[in-house]
Scaffold this active site. Sequence first.
Site, PDB file in Angstrom:
ATOM      1  N   SER A  49       0.809  -1.225   0.000  1.00  0.00           N
ATOM      2  CA  SER A  49       0.000   0.000   0.000  1.00  0.00           C
ATOM      3  C   SER A  49       0.839   1.272   0.000  1.00  0.00           C
ATOM      4  O   SER A  49       0.326   2.349  -0.314  1.00  0.00           O
ATOM      5  CB  SER A  49      -0.931   0.012   1.218  1.00  0.00           C
ATOM      6  OG  SER A  49      -0.192   0.148   2.415  1.00  0.00           O
ATOM      7  N   LYS A 136       1.020   4.622   6.950  1.00  0.00           N
ATOM      8  CA  LYS A 136       0.497   5.428   5.840  1.00  0.00           C
ATOM      9  C   LYS A 136       1.135   6.815   5.914  1.00  0.00           C
ATOM     10  O   LYS A 136       1.841   7.147   6.862  1.00  0.00           O
ATOM     11  CB  LYS A 136      -1.029   5.579   5.925  1.00  0.00           C
ATOM     12  CG  LYS A 136      -1.820   4.289   6.017  1.00  0.00           C
ATOM     13  CD  LYS A 136      -1.866   3.531   4.719  1.00  0.00           C
ATOM     14  CE  LYS A 136      -2.667   2.250   4.851  1.00  0.00           C
ATOM     15  NZ  LYS A 136      -2.585   1.402   3.640  1.00  0.00           N
TER      16      LYS A 136
END
Length: 377
Positions: A49, A136
């Site tokens: 991701s 993230k």
Amino acid sequence: MEVKTVHQEQPKKKKSAFREWLDSIVFAVVAATLIRWLFLEAYTIPTPSMENSLLVGDFLFVSKLHYGTRTPQTPLQVPLTHQKIWGTNIDSYLDWVKLPMYRLPGFSHVKNGDVVVFNYPDSLHLPADLRPNYIKRCIGIPGDVVEVRATQVFINGKAMENPQKMLQPYRVYTNESLDEKFFLKYDIWNRRNESPNVYPITELDSVRREMITVGYEVNTSADVAKKFQEMGMRVEPRILEKGERSEVIYPNSSLFDWNQDNFGPLQVPKKGETIQLTTENIAKYRDVIENYEYNDKVEIDGTTVKINGTAVSTYTFKQDYYFMMGDNRSNSADSRYWGFVPSDHIVGKAVFIWMSLDPEGSFLNKIRWKRLFHLID
């Protein structure tokens, strides 16, 4: 005259080898636990991701000092574990004692663009400090208005600078077939994904039934897409249309026709900020009010909110929140899908990669040498 003491000093008994070994182990565990809690903790990247900024197989250190160390919410747990005891399915903690969580002073705050490790907020069945660790990039800080327009992130109405290695989906058309070797040259063919990010697409001439072009759906950077264009290929970004509502996108309400490429505007909650509990605001922030603000009893029926049995028309947030997104925008489960990250879920700042192993590499090229001791930006 010589005077002798009544109690002669007894020689100390030498520790056995086992006792010395045990003392060393205890000291090492205590020291490692303190370092892991107060200063640095090691993590590995298991999913794509954050590619290409962080790759599957990267091992990195996360600083607890930047944002300040959290005090444990569940103090009764086996040292150096997270959720489970190593190699078993046995819980490594006891929830008999739950303490309020506090944060020691740090020398920085979470900023837009920081790469942050945090506890995944949606795992409500676990204590906050033992929820799965995610990594993230912070897109929005408390009070920011986040919006995504055709994949471009806007903060408070201003376009945010994209990460240098950010991946986006494209469709590439050529007049010849491209093999795995070609895509590997540009770090595109990703065999680690469950769904490969290169798909052959054949367009046929309706009369001759002959192949006229070959297309490939790829996740790559804007720089690589530009190189393909310079080679004479036709390159088209794959973007969902504005207004094409996705049911899996936060806040999962029919009031908003948002999707992963066109999202918001949505304001990030800020500690001390008071909002009017309109129908839209209830839809946007009910998850926060119900699950992360430590309210004793919350009742929400869609248009009204009751806290401890009392109807309220306004709400004041008790802590700060953040909006996170992955650099591999089309292959990242992030705040666009599950909402905000509470301040007490922030673990630390990712600072550098100390080791990187290619899961698909052979014995001789298993280590990605160029990534060792690489600073994370």
